[in-house]
Scaffold this active site. Sequence first.
Site, short mmCIF file in Angstrom:
data_model
loop_
_atom_site.label_atom_id
_atom_site.label_comp_id
_atom_site.label_asym_id
_atom_site.label_seq_id
_atom_site.Cartn_x
_atom_site.Cartn_y
_atom_site.Cartn_z
N ASN A 32 0.85 -1.19 0.00
CA ASN A 32 0.00 0.00 0.00
C ASN A 32 0.90 1.25 0.00
O ASN A 32 0.81 2.11 0.87
CB ASN A 32 -0.97 -0.01 1.19
CG ASN A 32 -2.03 1.08 1.03
OD1 ASN A 32 -2.19 1.94 1.87
ND2 ASN A 32 -2.72 1.07 -0.09
N LEU A 33 1.76 1.28 -0.98
CA LEU A 33 2.86 2.24 -0.98
C LEU A 33 2.38 3.68 -1.23
O LEU A 33 1.55 3.93 -2.11
CB LEU A 33 3.88 1.84 -2.05
CG LEU A 33 4.41 0.41 -1.92
CD1 LEU A 33 5.40 0.10 -3.04
CD2 LEU A 33 5.05 0.18 -0.56
N GLY A 36 5.74 8.30 1.28
CA GLY A 36 6.70 7.99 2.35
C GLY A 36 7.56 6.78 1.98
O GLY A 36 8.79 6.80 2.15
N HIS A 37 6.92 5.72 1.46
CA HIS A 37 7.69 4.54 1.04
C HIS A 37 8.59 4.88 -0.14
O HIS A 37 9.73 4.41 -0.22
CB HIS A 37 6.75 3.41 0.59
CG HIS A 37 5.84 2.88 1.65
ND1 HIS A 37 4.50 3.18 1.69
CD2 HIS A 37 6.09 2.06 2.71
CE1 HIS A 37 3.94 2.56 2.71
NE2 HIS A 37 4.88 1.89 3.36
N LYS A 151 9.12 7.64 10.93
CA LYS A 151 7.79 7.84 11.51
C LYS A 151 7.56 6.83 12.64
O LYS A 151 7.09 7.19 13.71
CB LYS A 151 6.69 7.68 10.46
CG LYS A 151 5.33 7.99 11.05
CD LYS A 151 4.24 7.84 10.05
CE LYS A 151 3.87 6.41 9.85
NZ LYS A 151 2.71 5.96 10.60
N ASP A 152 7.94 5.58 12.38
CA ASP A 152 7.87 4.60 13.47
C ASP A 152 9.25 4.57 14.13
O ASP A 152 10.07 3.69 13.88
CB ASP A 152 7.47 3.24 12.92
CG ASP A 152 7.03 2.32 14.07
OD1 ASP A 152 7.45 2.57 15.22
OD2 ASP A 152 6.28 1.37 13.81
N SER A 187 0.71 7.65 6.10
CA SER A 187 0.59 6.30 6.63
C SER A 187 -0.48 5.57 5.83
O SER A 187 -1.47 6.19 5.40
CB SER A 187 0.15 6.36 8.10
OG SER A 187 -0.37 5.12 8.51
N SER A 188 -0.28 4.27 5.64
CA SER A 188 -1.31 3.48 4.93
C SER A 188 -2.64 3.56 5.68
O SER A 188 -3.70 3.48 5.08
CB SER A 188 -0.87 2.02 4.84
OG SER A 188 0.34 1.97 4.12
#
Length: 294
Positions: A32-33, A36-37, A151-152, A187-188
């Site tokens: 689910n790009l 951010g990815h 982010k994480d 975020s997804s």
Amino acid sequence: MLTIDNTSGLRHALQRHRDNGERIAFVPTMGNLHEGHLQLVRRARQLGEVVVVSIFVNPMQFGANEDLDAYPRTMTADREKLFAEGTHYLFAPGVEDIYPEGLEVQTVVRVPDLSETLCGSSRPGHFDGVATVVSKLFNMVQPHVAVFGEKDFQQLSIIRKMVADLCMPVDVVGVPTVRDEDGLALSSRNLYLNEEQRAIAPLLHRTLLESRKAIACGFDNFLQLESHARMQLLQAGFIPDYYAVRDARTLRAVVENTEEIAILAAARLGSTRLIDNVRITLNPASDWGMLATR
Ligand code: PAF
């Protein structure tokens, strides 16, 4: 771009590059790009000659009542985005490739302490699932460098610790959080927000920025800062899970020799759980003097 769904095919394909002395840069994802990815993929392209991205929705990191089944799976669109970014290999294994004997008998990698606080308290076992799958993916891909989002921040800290503790020959690189124009971290799970929740969501980042500003101005009553922020979020319609001012290295309380502070938050809007963080590097020469913010 070659899509590979099994470990032996991947090992075989990557061996040629290893033999040529090429550097393999790896970006693990759950698909689910979003932008951010793609930023992680761009960073990976700078760090290696060969870029491998994995897409695997890892059941081991989802709790019993979490969104494993609902987690968005968008393989066709993801593949197009990765191709456009110049990815060389997409590794898309199935659950049976990663956990051939089932989750119950899987060896677990656990990073103590760091995994138990913050998101670890409200999602017991989550980081064991992350550390286990990332170490398996590292063994399958055998990258020289792996790229993760900041982010994480807790996840990134745990992976760095795991790599250090287990002497894994992988450089771990963090990439700053990508945000929408209003500050909401991509975020997804943002897809789950309805219109009203989406309008409220950027307050999480704004609150973190306010806390950081207060600390930068010398305010050091962190308990008061945390409870004020929690109250502000509650009033706006969030259900805060945690809002914490911590030492960025240990993720425990700030102490006298803390060099960097992380302010980390997790809060629900309806059933969607959002996380975010900001950081401040402290200048040891001047009490709480701020050097840099991230
Ligand atoms: O951050 C994620 O997307 C996942 O936790 C990761 C690192 C791909 C492991 O499943």
